[in-house]
Design a protein around this motif. Structure first.
Motif, PDB file in Angstrom:
ATOM      1  N   SER A 198       0.822  -1.201   0.000  1.00  0.00           N
ATOM      2  CA  SER A 198       0.000   0.000   0.000  1.00  0.00           C
ATOM      3  C   SER A 198       0.860   1.256   0.000  1.00  0.00           C
ATOM      4  O   SER A 198       2.085   1.195   0.130  1.00  0.00           O
ATOM      5  CB  SER A 198      -0.888  -0.001   1.243  1.00  0.00           C
ATOM      6  OG  SER A 198      -0.067   0.024   2.411  1.00  0.00           O
ATOM      7  N   GLN A 199       0.207   2.399  -0.117  1.00  0.00           N
ATOM      8  CA  GLN A 199       0.883   3.686   0.063  1.00  0.00           C
ATOM      9  C   GLN A 199       1.577   3.719   1.416  1.00  0.00           C
ATOM     10  O   GLN A 199       2.728   4.154   1.527  1.00  0.00           O
ATOM     11  CB  GLN A 199      -0.144   4.821  -0.032  1.00  0.00           C
ATOM     12  CG  GLN A 199       0.387   6.198   0.332  1.00  0.00           C
ATOM     13  CD  GLN A 199       0.999   6.937  -0.823  1.00  0.00           C
ATOM     14  OE1 GLN A 199       0.887   6.520  -1.978  1.00  0.00           O
ATOM     15  NE2 GLN A 199       1.649   8.054  -0.536  1.00  0.00           N
ATOM     16  N   SER A 200       0.891   3.251   2.448  1.00  0.00           N
ATOM     17  CA  SER A 200       1.477   3.254   3.790  1.00  0.00           C
ATOM     18  C   SER A 200       2.735   2.402   3.856  1.00  0.00           C
ATOM     19  O   SER A 200       3.708   2.763   4.527  1.00  0.00           O
ATOM     20  CB  SER A 200       0.459   2.742   4.812  1.00  0.00           C
ATOM     21  OG  SER A 200      -0.641   3.614   4.903  1.00  0.00           O
ATOM     22  N   SER A 268      -3.728  -1.055  -2.791  1.00  0.00           N
ATOM     23  CA  SER A 268      -2.565  -1.842  -3.231  1.00  0.00           C
ATOM     24  C   SER A 268      -1.726  -1.090  -4.248  1.00  0.00           C
ATOM     25  O   SER A 268      -1.199  -1.672  -5.198  1.00  0.00           O
ATOM     26  CB  SER A 268      -3.029  -3.188  -3.821  1.00  0.00           C
ATOM     27  OG  SER A 268      -3.751  -3.922  -2.869  1.00  0.00           O
ATOM     28  N   ALA A 269      -1.589   0.200  -4.051  1.00  0.00           N
ATOM     29  CA  ALA A 269      -0.830   1.039  -4.977  1.00  0.00           C
ATOM     30  C   ALA A 269      -0.362   2.281  -4.228  1.00  0.00           C
ATOM     31  O   ALA A 269      -0.885   2.608  -3.159  1.00  0.00           O
ATOM     32  CB  ALA A 269      -1.693   1.418  -6.182  1.00  0.00           C
ATOM     33  N   ALA A 270       0.608   2.968  -4.792  1.00  0.00           N
ATOM     34  CA  ALA A 270       1.182   4.139  -4.126  1.00  0.00           C
ATOM     35  C   ALA A 270       1.409   5.254  -5.133  1.00  0.00           C
ATOM     36  O   ALA A 270       1.487   5.026  -6.344  1.00  0.00           O
ATOM     37  CB  ALA A 270       2.496   3.763  -3.437  1.00  0.00           C
ATOM     38  N   ASP A 271       1.544   6.462  -4.619  1.00  0.00           N
ATOM     39  CA  ASP A 271       1.771   7.621  -5.475  1.00  0.00           C
ATOM     40  C   ASP A 271       3.179   7.591  -6.073  1.00  0.00           C
ATOM     41  O   ASP A 271       4.116   7.058  -5.461  1.00  0.00           O
ATOM     42  CB  ASP A 271       1.587   8.909  -4.673  1.00  0.00           C
ATOM     43  CG  ASP A 271       0.131   9.230  -4.409  1.00  0.00           C
ATOM     44  OD1 ASP A 271      -0.737   8.631  -5.074  1.00  0.00           O
ATOM     45  OD2 ASP A 271      -0.143  10.080  -3.537  1.00  0.00           O
ATOM     46  N   PRO A 272       3.344   8.199  -7.259  1.00  0.00           N
ATOM     47  CA  PRO A 272       4.653   8.167  -7.923  1.00  0.00           C
ATOM     48  C   PRO A 272       5.772   8.779  -7.100  1.00  0.00           C
ATOM     49  O   PRO A 272       6.914   8.296  -7.155  1.00  0.00           O
ATOM     50  CB  PRO A 272       4.420   8.972  -9.211  1.00  0.00           C
ATOM     51  CG  PRO A 272       2.954   8.970  -9.431  1.00  0.00           C
ATOM     52  CD  PRO A 272       2.315   8.850  -8.086  1.00  0.00           C
ATOM     53  N   ASP A 273       5.484   9.833  -6.316  1.00  0.00           N
ATOM     54  CA  ASP A 273       6.569  10.494  -5.594  1.00  0.00           C
ATOM     55  C   ASP A 273       7.224   9.570  -4.573  1.00  0.00           C
ATOM     56  O   ASP A 273       8.461   9.513  -4.483  1.00  0.00           O
ATOM     57  CB  ASP A 273       6.081  11.785  -4.939  1.00  0.00           C
ATOM     58  CG  ASP A 273       4.953  11.571  -3.938  1.00  0.00           C
ATOM     59  OD1 ASP A 273       4.212  10.571  -4.068  1.00  0.00           O
ATOM     60  OD2 ASP A 273       4.791  12.414  -3.019  1.00  0.00           O
TER      61      ASP A 273
END
Length: 432
Positions: A198-200, A268-273
């Motif tokens: 995750s993002q977390s 189940s995904a995260a930001d590009p940064d």
């Protein structure tokens, strides 16, 4: 005996704070009081990481999409705090999470007289006048009666079945991270396992490796690699009010297909940064001959054992079946949160609604039936007092209810106006 209040609110996080704002600004003439188990207003207190952002447009706050002239917007918070020009000068795509947490606390403070903090609700049930009213029982034994209830306890952390029976303070959900930092100081070079993609999970891998440069972070994920969040503006329309209508009016098989298509806008995904930051850090570490963050791909945790020295994770590679073990000093579960599930699932309804759950209608899938206005529907020709779910209805209303702020202010108006209509009907009055 008449009820004490028109509306009782359970929880005073962003959902019910936005509802309090809506009650005031829509001038519905309803008396309301909220009970919050925490000792004061807070939001994501365990994940206010340095530099982390909120992942949505600042204008999608507690009020602006419903009422751009509201004094409870994020931008007015900045103005009243004397921070507006400094914030605008930053040029940030999204506000810092710490800034937004302060904003939420600021708005909550404006309604301090309507909230009892440090007060846990034990049960919500039908009571009085043939079950037309709501009775709320507090942990102290006190009982409060109202004509309607809005339940917003927040979504419960999702703990994978492998970890469900593990009661060890070294194993905890990501939401508790900043409250458990003492667990990292027991060893000079801790091994920290982070479970999830995750993002977390990505944020925590970065934060742990920065706070404890001598630590080894092992991120265990079931897929090949971290996935970038779907940030297409076309996919982003799932956070439009029109999509909520579309999703709600769809069949259950159609909803599940929409969930499949749109999953990576939020899960189940995260930001590009943060993905780029982690990849760059891992590359730079290799240049120095070190490995502060290790990605264990295509791998499931199949068993957990605890001893005084370590938490042992038994791992299985999901494609080749290869088994291995990892001894960790700390295990962080970046595994997300539960939405309402079917009757056999882990959270059919929040636990405090256990006494009314039997009277709630079931959809063919076994989920609780919730009306478009977020009101629980009675089953079997029975009746229920007006009980609303605020922020728990992703299975019926779509991703706008997935913990995002995007539709929070609009949802609060829907609930508030519905309550006014329901109560006017029971009194034989005209709705405001």
């Amino acid at each position: 005996m008449p009820p004490d209040l028109d509306v009782v609110g359970i929880g005073f996080g962003p959902g019910n704070i936005a509802l309090a704002v809506a009650f005031e600004e829509l001038e519905l003439g309803l008396s309301a009081h909220f009970f919050e188990r925490n000792s004061g207003p807070s939001w994501q207190s365990g994940m206010l990481l340095d530099g982390s952002d909120i992942q949505h447009n600042a204008a999608r706050d507690l009020a602006l999409p419903r009422n751009p002239r509201s004094r409870y917007t994020f931008y007015n918070y900045l103005f009243e705090r004397g921070q507006l020009f400094e914030y605008l000068n930053l040029g940030l795509p999204y506000p810092f999470r710490k800034d937004y947490a302060n904003y939420i606390t600021w708005v909550a403070g404006e309604f301090a007289g309507q909230v009892t903090y440090g007060s846990e609700v034990r049960a919500v049930r039908a009571g009085g006048d043939g079950g037309r009213f709501v009775e709320v029982e507090l942990a102290t034994g006190e009982r409060v009666h109202a004509r309607a209830a809005v339940v917003a306890p927040g979504r419960q952390p999702r703990i994978p079945a492998t970890f469900a029976t593990v009661a060890d303070p070294r194993v905890f959900h990501s939401s508790l991270y900043l409250h458990r930092l003492d667990r990292f100081s027991a060893r000079p070079r801790p091994t920290v396992a982070i479970i999830g993609a995750s993002q977390s999970a990505v944020e925590l891998a970065l934060d742990v490796s920065r706070r404890w440069p001598a630590a080894t972070v092992v991120n265990i994920i079931r897929e090949f690699g971290h996935r970038q969040k779907d940030l297409s503006p076309f996919s982003g329309e799932v956070y439009f009010p029109a999509f909520t209508d579309y999703y709600y009016d769809s069949t259950e098989p159609a909803r599940r297909e929409l969930d499949r298509q749109l999953r990576y806008t939020n899960y189940s995904a995260a930001d590009p940064d943060v993905l780029n930051a982690l990849y760059v850090q891992m590359y730079a570490d290799r240049l120095d001959g070190v490995e502060r963050v290790r990605l264990v791909r295509n791998t499931a945790v199949t068993a957990v054992g605890v001893s005084p020295d370590a938490v042992r994770l038994e791992l299985t590679e999901v494609h080749r079946g290869q088994a291995s073990t990892l001894d960790a000093d700390v295990v962080i579960l970046a595994t997300g949160y539960h939405d309402l599930t079917d009757a056999a699932g882990p959270q059919f309804l929040p636990g405090i609604l256990g006494e009314v759950a039997g009277g709630v209608a079931r959809a063919p899938s076994g989920h609780a039936q919730v009306d478009r206005d977020y009101r629980l529907l009675p089953g079997g020709g029975g009746s229920l007092p007006p009980i609303y779910l605020n922020g728990l209805c992703e299975t019926t209303h779509g991703l706008g209810d997935a913990g995002s702020f995007s539709l929070l202010s609009v949802r609060s108006a829907t609930i508030a106006t519905s309550i006014a209509k329901q109560l006017a009907n029971t009194r034989g009055e005209e709705a405001p």
